[in-house]
Design a protein around this motif. Structure first.
Motif, PDB file in Angstrom:
ATOM      1  N   ALA A   1      -9.488   4.454  -8.159  1.00  0.00           N
ATOM      2  CA  ALA A   1      -8.613   5.580  -7.850  1.00  0.00           C
ATOM      3  C   ALA A   1      -9.438   6.823  -7.554  1.00  0.00           C
ATOM      4  O   ALA A   1     -10.423   7.110  -8.243  1.00  0.00           O
ATOM      5  CB  ALA A   1      -7.669   5.854  -9.026  1.00  0.00           C
TER       6      ALA A   1
ATOM      7  N   SER B   1      -3.666   6.916  -4.441  1.00  0.00           N
ATOM      8  CA  SER B   1      -2.397   6.443  -4.991  1.00  0.00           C
ATOM      9  C   SER B   1      -2.603   5.239  -5.907  1.00  0.00           C
ATOM     10  O   SER B   1      -3.072   4.177  -5.465  1.00  0.00           O
ATOM     11  CB  SER B   1      -1.449   6.058  -3.855  1.00  0.00           C
ATOM     12  N   ARG B   2      -2.235   5.391  -7.168  1.00  0.00           N
ATOM     13  CA  ARG B   2      -2.326   4.256  -8.085  1.00  0.00           C
ATOM     14  C   ARG B   2      -1.292   3.194  -7.742  1.00  0.00           C
ATOM     15  O   ARG B   2      -1.505   2.004  -7.997  1.00  0.00           O
ATOM     16  CB  ARG B   2      -2.155   4.732  -9.533  1.00  0.00           C
TER      17      ARG B   2
ATOM     18  N   THR C   1     -10.673   2.026  -2.278  1.00  0.00           N
ATOM     19  CA  THR C   1     -10.306   3.260  -2.960  1.00  0.00           C
ATOM     20  C   THR C   1      -9.004   3.800  -2.405  1.00  0.00           C
ATOM     21  O   THR C   1      -8.666   3.582  -1.244  1.00  0.00           O
ATOM     22  CB  THR C   1     -11.399   4.339  -2.791  1.00  0.00           C
TER      23      THR C   1
ATOM     24  N   PRO D   1      -7.258   0.609 -12.225  1.00  0.00           N
ATOM     25  CA  PRO D   1      -6.436   1.654 -12.827  1.00  0.00           C
ATOM     26  C   PRO D   1      -5.131   1.053 -13.356  1.00  0.00           C
ATOM     27  O   PRO D   1      -4.632   0.054 -12.836  1.00  0.00           O
ATOM     28  CB  PRO D   1      -6.172   2.613 -11.660  1.00  0.00           C
TER      29      PRO D   1
ATOM     30  N   LEU E   1      -2.934   1.059  -5.139  1.00  0.00           N
ATOM     31  CA  LEU E   1      -3.933   0.168  -5.726  1.00  0.00           C
ATOM     32  C   LEU E   1      -3.292  -1.032  -6.403  1.00  0.00           C
ATOM     33  O   LEU E   1      -3.824  -2.143  -6.364  1.00  0.00           O
ATOM     34  CB  LEU E   1      -4.808   0.938  -6.707  1.00  0.00           C
TER      35      LEU E   1
END
Length: 557
Positions: free
Chosen positions: A252, A227-228, A224, A4, A231
């Motif tokens: 995400a 929260s981006r 997974t 992402p 990540l």
């Protein structure tokens, strides 16, 4: 799968700059041992308690490069540019800025540089015995940095980035805070089974620490998180640790959503430190709404009322678990009026359709629980008494609405049987000290259960057993009596179990050296005690099975 798009306020990756950063941190001895050596025992212990003053004093007035790194990336104070340049000789402050790690007030030697992230060394023993050149790690990380693995102890040494905490910022956490490695994370890493796996899932990866551990013994890992920002930190940490990009797929999404699509391969290992904290919810705002001004933190609050998020994970994870696959997670569960703690969790395990083993490690009353998590978010009664009182009341009201008398914390291990229905149902409370890492003991117990499951008493009688090397026997005698009144079998490692043995069981264990079969020992005891072999078998074999399951007795061969 492409990562992402990372937010702008997270660290960035660049292979050349990360190579330089690894080399600098290793050269500066910025390791757990190195930092503790710099701080000394008093300041190191205080820092573990989130008290910064001793560490600030220990790192002041020295040119040691570790001091600049600790002051910047752990304590969150400004350091002179020249001091950080000495610590980061290859990367330099400019390189650290390019990675998003720091911001500088200017280019002069005395100009202040401030960290944008927490970056600290991490060390843990996860129970995996492997070569330092673990398949799937890049050569640079495995050979030129401290991101290596001990072949003897399974100890890892990495550096892990996360958001600066309250200790460094002096203010409450932002709601999208990315948490570093805490006690719960380390616990999960140490209890996870570490035998070879094909495909692993780290559900709710956060800063990525469980994914890093899983990558040491899994061909591929999916991480997974909703929260981006998390990540982005996970990707940075994986790149810094040298995990090959094609072995870690970051996605995400919430809970099992990102891995539940058509055609998705199953996993033979799932680990999760989920957002299990039970936080008050406002009915008017829906399931995701906080009660009053109780903030919701992405790293700990799953947006569900009560303990529903843990229940959903326990009952639903079987959908992505391959036959023989294991899922291990941490969680909280409510203990409601008129119930025992294991009743509620036991219902979840039954509904899962999987083998289940739940170990409750702690039990808090509602007030203790509220205090723990209000403080965790950075609110204290001295700093903001009004907010403290309001949030405390919201937590107590929320628990009272469901008749919650206590909240349990523990470890859930689930396994999908290779065939047939589940046969393992174990819910126990272990609140004392344990010998970490527990992963090998958990794996051995799961294997022992499968071994016992395939053997009725007649088949067990043909087997040979030996006493595990960490088991000792204690005998208590009444003065003047030749026979002991109490015999205790103590396990030195793993869960540190103590089993009280009767005369027959103590005698059985005493001759388990692998020479005689179980049946032969039972027959000898029957002759010695003057009773039938069937009576001895009925007396000792259930306990023998328990000792095998817990690792006090070990099958030969």
């Amino acid at each position: 799968m492409t990562d992402p798009t990372p937010p702008t306020d997270t660290p960035r990756t660049d292979p050349a700059l990360l190579d330089a950063l690894r080399a600098d941190l290793a050269r500066s001895d910025y390791t757990v041992e190195g930092v503790e050596d710099l701080l000394g025992p008093l300041a190191a212990a205080a820092l573990h308690r989130e008290e910064a003053v001793p560490a600030l004093r220990a790192t002041a007035g020295t040119t040691d490069p570790r001091a600049a790194l600790v002051r910047a990336f752990v304590l969150g104070v400004d350091v002179p540019r020249a001091a950080l340049e000495r610590a980061l000789g290859r990367l330099g402050v400019a390189g650290a800025q390019a990675l998003g790690l720091v911001e500088a007030a200017g280019e002069g030697p005395d100009d202040a540089v401030r960290a944008r992230v927490d970056l600290r060394p991490y060390e843990a023993a996860d129970g995996l015995d492997t070569d330092p050149a673990t398949p799937g790690t890049t050569g640079t990380a495995a050979t030129t940095s401290a991101a290596t693995t001990s072949a003897v102890t399974g100890t890892v040494d990495w550096w892990v980035a996360s958001d600066l905490g309250e200790l460094a910022t002096g203010r409450a956490l932002r709601t999208d805070h990315v948490l570093g490695v805490g006690g719960a994370s380390t616990t999960l890493a140490q209890v996870t089974v570490r035998d070879a796996r094909t495909r692993a899932l780290d559900l709710g990866t956060g800063c990525g620490i469980q994914a890093l551990h899983a990558a040491r013994h899994s061909r591929s890992v999916v991480g997974t998180d909703i929260s981006r920002r998390a990540l982005a930190f996970a990707r940075f940490n994986a790149d810094l640790a040298g995990v090959a990009r094609d072995r870690l797929d970051l996605r995400a999404g919430s809970m099992l959503g990102p891995v539940s699509g058509a055609g998705e391969a199953l996993f033979d290992l799932v680990v999760s430190n989920p957002p299990f904290v039970i936080t008050p919810r406002s009915p008017a705002a829906g399931a995701a709404g906080a009660a009053g001004d109780v903030p919701l933190y992405e790293y700990r609050d799953g947006g569900r009322a009560g303990d529903a998020i843990v229940r959903d994970l326990v009952t639903g994870v079987g959908a992505v678990l391959a036959p023989g696959g294991v899922a291990q997670l941490l969680g909280n569960w409510e203990v409601r009026r008129g119930e025992e703690w294991h009743e509620r969790v036991g219902e979840w395990v039954e509904e899962s359709g999987l083998d289940g083993w739940v170990v409750q490690r702690e039990l808090q009353d509602p007030a203790q629980y509220a205090e723990t998590w209000i403080r965790d978010g950075g609110t204290t009664p001295d700093r903001d008494p009004a907010a403290w009182a309001q949030r405390y009341g919201a937590w107590l009201d929320d628990f009272a609405s469901r008749d919650v008398e206590a909240v349990g914390f523990g470890i859930v291990t689930l396994r999908r049987p290779l065939d047939g229905p589940p046969t393992l149902r174990r819910l126990e409370e272990v609140t004392g000290g344990v010998r970490q890492p527990l992963g090998p003991a958990v794996a051995a117990s799961l294997a022992a259960h499968a071994w016992l499951d395939r053997r009725d008493d007649a088949a067990l009688a043909r087997e040979h057993l030996v006493v595990a090397p960490d088991v000792t026997e204690e005998r208590y005698l009444t003065p003047g009596h030749a026979d002991p009144s109490v015999v205790l079998l103590r396990q030195g490692g793993a869960f540190g179990r103590t089993v009280r043995a009767g005369t027959a069981l103590a005698g059985f264990v005493g001759v388990c050296d692998g020479e005689l079969s179980v049946g032969q020992i039972v027959g000898a005891l029957a002759s010695l005690l003057g009773v039938g072999a069937g009576d001895v078998a009925a007396d000792v074999l259930p306990s023998v099975r328990g000792l095998v399951l817990d690792g006090l007795l070990v099958p030969v061969g």
